[in-house]
Structures are given as structure tokens and as C-alpha cells.
Design a protein around this motif. Sequence first.
Motif, PDB file in Angstrom:
ATOM      1  N   ASP A  65      -4.044  -7.715   4.257  1.00  0.00           N
ATOM      2  CA  ASP A  65      -4.268  -6.403   4.057  1.00  0.00           C
ATOM      3  C   ASP A  65      -2.678  -5.992   5.406  1.00  0.00           C
ATOM      4  N   LEU A  66      -2.541  -5.204   4.643  1.00  0.00           N
ATOM      5  CA  LEU A  66      -1.058  -4.681   5.855  1.00  0.00           C
ATOM      6  C   LEU A  66      -1.462  -3.158   6.007  1.00  0.00           C
ATOM      7  N   THR A  67      -1.688  -3.055   7.775  1.00  0.00           N
ATOM      8  CA  THR A  67      -1.501  -2.023   7.946  1.00  0.00           C
ATOM      9  C   THR A  67      -0.877  -0.378   7.626  1.00  0.00           C
ATOM     10  N   ASP A  68       0.600  -0.754   7.408  1.00  0.00           N
ATOM     11  CA  ASP A  68       0.937   0.166   6.379  1.00  0.00           C
ATOM     12  C   ASP A  68       0.855   0.756   4.777  1.00  0.00           C
ATOM     13  N   GLY A  69      -0.541  -0.145   4.512  1.00  0.00           N
ATOM     14  CA  GLY A  69      -1.352   0.097   2.923  1.00  0.00           C
ATOM     15  C   GLY A  69      -0.450  -1.195   1.817  1.00  0.00           C
ATOM     16  N   LYS A  70       0.317  -1.803   2.627  1.00  0.00           N
ATOM     17  CA  LYS A  70       1.188  -3.199   1.610  1.00  0.00           C
ATOM     18  C   LYS A  70       0.177  -3.441   1.430  1.00  0.00           C
ATOM     19  N   ARG A  71      -0.400  -4.704   0.258  1.00  0.00           N
ATOM     20  CA  ARG A  71      -1.311  -5.772  -0.126  1.00  0.00           C
ATOM     21  C   ARG A  71      -0.283  -6.991  -0.294  1.00  0.00           C
ATOM     22  N   GLU A  72       0.278  -7.858   0.412  1.00  0.00           N
ATOM     23  CA  GLU A  72       0.730  -8.982  -0.254  1.00  0.00           C
ATOM     24  C   GLU A  72       0.355 -10.452  -1.008  1.00  0.00           C
TER      25      GLU A  72
END
Length: 185
Positions: A65-72
Motif C-alpha cells: 500500500d503506497l502513500t498515494d493511495g495505490k495498492r499493488e
Amino acid sequence: MRSFCFVDFKWSPLRTSPSGWLKRFACIAALFLSLAVCIADSSHAQSIAPFKRLAGQWSGSGTIDLTDGKREPIRCRASYDVLSDQRNLQLNIRCASDSYNFDLRASATYSAGSVSGTWSESTRLVTGTIAGRADSEHISVVAKAASFSASLTLTTHGARQSVVIRAHSADAGIKGVSMHLRRSA
């Protein structure tokens, strides 16, 4: 036909022969001895350092989970070298997603339920300390550096392991990582 250690709780002491008493006593003594051995084995197993069950190569997948809201989705490999009577550990966890990767290394020592040591992340050139607790299946530490801190929890059940990393700093670039690993053959 009754086996030697069959205990009949409806017996009458008046109808029991001396050899019957001896058999009952032997069976009860064997039962207590078995319980004592089981209790001793379980307390010995808990005193073994939790690093022992980590030794070897692991791989698997999870999410970041990235701080820009993306989940990869993320793929990970872990290597654990357990040293000197299972109380010292060298670990390396490498993970990569489409836009993010990390190479985490740590050296840890276990003593009386506590874990302490150092860590580094080579792609960002960050180093710091770790401190926390461990028991037979769980290791939970906080990793700290000058500008970064995160919690790391490792749970191992046989050939399966889950690793959860949660960043405490909003400017870390990631909120957290969850991975599920299996021991490699």
C-alpha cells in the motif's frame, strides 16, 4: 478382554485383589509420568529461540500500500540464516511490485523473549535499529532510523509465514506491506 491400563471407575475396593491394586497404581503412575513428560516437553519447546523455525529460503506474494493511495501486488523472497544456538539471525527480504521495490536486511539477537539488532534497506540507503518481542510463532519488532520507523510482524506456522510491515511515517512512500510466504524446497 481388558488391557493392562484400563481403569474402571466403577470398581469396588472390596473386590480388588492385591495384583489388581498394583496394576491400577502402575497405570495411574504411568498416566502422571506421561503428563509430566508432556508438560516438560512443552516448556522446553517454548524456551527454544523462535528463530529456529525461520531457517531457510521462503518466497511468495502479497500487496504493498503506497502513500498515494495505490495498492499493488508484490512478489517477495526471504532468506533466514540462524546462527549460534538459534539466538542470532541474519535475514534478507527482497520484494518488488510494478513501481516499488525494497531490499531489507537485518541482524537480530534473541534473549529471554526480547529481540534486538540492526537493519538496513539498500535501495534507499537507510539503516537503523530494531527492538521488540518474540515467542514460538510470532516476532514483533519496531524498526527505527533517523527519519523512518515501522513495525514488522512475522508469524510462522510450519511451512507458511506471514510478514506485515506498517510504516509509522507518512513521508515513507509506503503505508505498509503484507506478504504470505512458503518455505522453498
